[in-house]
Design a protein around this motif. Sequence first.
Motif, mmCIF file in Angstrom:
data_model
loop_
_atom_site.group_PDB
_atom_site.id
_atom_site.type_symbol
_atom_site.label_atom_id
_atom_site.label_comp_id
_atom_site.label_asym_id
_atom_site.label_seq_id
_atom_site.Cartn_x
_atom_site.Cartn_y
_atom_site.Cartn_z
ATOM 1 N N THR A 56 0.673 -1.037 -0.019
ATOM 2 C CA THR A 56 0.130 0.089 0.065
ATOM 3 C C THR A 56 0.711 1.276 0.098
ATOM 4 N N ILE A 57 2.030 1.203 0.893
ATOM 5 C CA ILE A 57 2.812 2.434 0.737
ATOM 6 C C ILE A 57 3.463 2.613 -0.726
ATOM 7 N N ASN A 58 3.935 1.508 -1.028
ATOM 8 C CA ASN A 58 4.541 1.742 -2.485
ATOM 9 C C ASN A 58 3.538 2.409 -3.618
ATOM 10 N N LEU A 59 2.439 1.714 -3.471
ATOM 11 C CA LEU A 59 1.388 2.457 -4.247
ATOM 12 C C LEU A 59 1.007 3.809 -4.203
ATOM 13 N N GLU A 60 1.214 4.322 -2.683
ATOM 14 C CA GLU A 60 0.731 5.584 -2.727
ATOM 15 C C GLU A 60 1.969 6.558 -2.784
ATOM 16 N N VAL A 61 3.086 5.950 -2.919
ATOM 17 C CA VAL A 61 4.366 6.867 -3.116
ATOM 18 C C VAL A 61 4.397 7.022 -4.558
ATOM 19 N N TRP A 62 4.141 5.651 -5.488
ATOM 20 C CA TRP A 62 3.971 5.680 -6.850
ATOM 21 C C TRP A 62 3.008 6.778 -7.479
ATOM 22 N N ALA A 63 1.912 6.598 -6.689
ATOM 23 C CA ALA A 63 0.668 7.703 -6.977
ATOM 24 C C ALA A 63 1.190 9.093 -6.944
ATOM 25 N N LEU A 64 2.025 9.630 -5.865
ATOM 26 C CA LEU A 64 2.405 10.810 -5.454
ATOM 27 C C LEU A 64 3.472 11.232 -6.375
ATOM 28 N N VAL A 65 4.347 10.416 -6.981
ATOM 29 C CA VAL A 65 5.304 10.377 -7.937
ATOM 30 C C VAL A 65 4.590 10.859 -9.298
ATOM 31 N N GLU A 66 3.762 9.954 -9.577
ATOM 32 C CA GLU A 66 3.078 10.308 -11.047
ATOM 33 C C GLU A 66 2.233 11.715 -10.812
ATOM 34 N N THR A 67 1.679 12.042 -9.696
ATOM 35 C CA THR A 67 1.074 13.469 -9.705
ATOM 36 C C THR A 67 1.922 14.309 -9.843
ATOM 37 N N MET A 68 2.992 14.499 -9.100
ATOM 38 C CA MET A 68 3.916 15.441 -9.200
ATOM 39 C C MET A 68 4.580 15.547 -10.308
ATOM 40 N N ASP A 69 5.097 14.359 -11.063
ATOM 41 C CA ASP A 69 5.653 14.667 -12.423
ATOM 42 C C ASP A 69 4.589 15.270 -13.443
ATOM 43 N N ARG A 70 3.138 15.032 -13.313
ATOM 44 C CA ARG A 70 2.378 15.766 -14.141
ATOM 45 C C ARG A 70 2.452 17.181 -13.844
ATOM 46 N N PHE A 71 2.461 17.643 -12.600
ATOM 47 C CA PHE A 71 2.465 19.209 -12.143
ATOM 48 C C PHE A 71 3.734 19.802 -12.564
ATOM 49 N N PRO A 79 7.165 18.430 -14.521
ATOM 50 C CA PRO A 79 7.866 17.260 -15.178
ATOM 51 C C PRO A 79 9.301 17.362 -14.838
ATOM 52 N N GLY A 80 9.613 16.019 -14.659
ATOM 53 C CA GLY A 80 11.175 15.844 -14.198
ATOM 54 C C GLY A 80 11.436 15.876 -12.715
ATOM 55 N N PHE A 81 10.139 15.843 -11.808
ATOM 56 C CA PHE A 81 10.221 15.913 -10.422
ATOM 57 C C PHE A 81 10.998 14.758 -9.952
ATOM 58 N N TRP A 82 10.520 13.686 -10.131
ATOM 59 C CA TRP A 82 11.143 12.204 -9.757
ATOM 60 C C TRP A 82 12.487 12.417 -9.886
ATOM 61 N N SER A 83 13.011 12.678 -11.072
ATOM 62 C CA SER A 83 14.596 12.468 -11.457
ATOM 63 C C SER A 83 15.160 13.473 -10.445
ATOM 64 N N ARG A 84 14.581 14.784 -10.350
ATOM 65 C CA ARG A 84 15.443 15.768 -9.678
ATOM 66 C C ARG A 84 15.557 15.196 -8.087
ATOM 67 N N PHE A 85 14.290 14.895 -7.817
ATOM 68 C CA PHE A 85 14.256 14.254 -6.401
ATOM 69 C C PHE A 85 15.216 13.211 -6.026
ATOM 70 N N LEU A 86 15.540 12.316 -6.836
ATOM 71 C CA LEU A 86 16.331 11.087 -6.876
ATOM 72 C C LEU A 86 17.871 11.798 -6.996
#
Length: 86
Positions: free
Chosen positions: A43-58, A60-67
């Motif tokens: 469930t936590i993995n799914l929630e993190v994935w949903a947050l990442v997808e949402t942030m990347d939509r708002f 773009p490139g959020f996840w790669s910058r975060f990493l």
Amino acid sequence: MMTPLNCDISIDPSCQEIHSPVTLEIDEKIAELQQSQEFIYQTINLEVWALVETMDRFMPGFWSRFLENRRKSLKQFIKQKRGNRE
């Protein structure tokens, strides 16, 4: 006296206490907790994935910058820890 956990009842009668109803109930509860814990992790993995997808939509490139920021921070943290040991 503690009996070994992996024993054959037919060979060692003292192993029968390992298979008592209380022990079996404890084993079942442990298995239920492990399944529950695995469900929570999924469930936590799914929630993190949903947050990442949402942030990347708002943004773009959020996840790669975060990493990348995470990698730099971890590298700096390790360097500081090594410096404190010397």
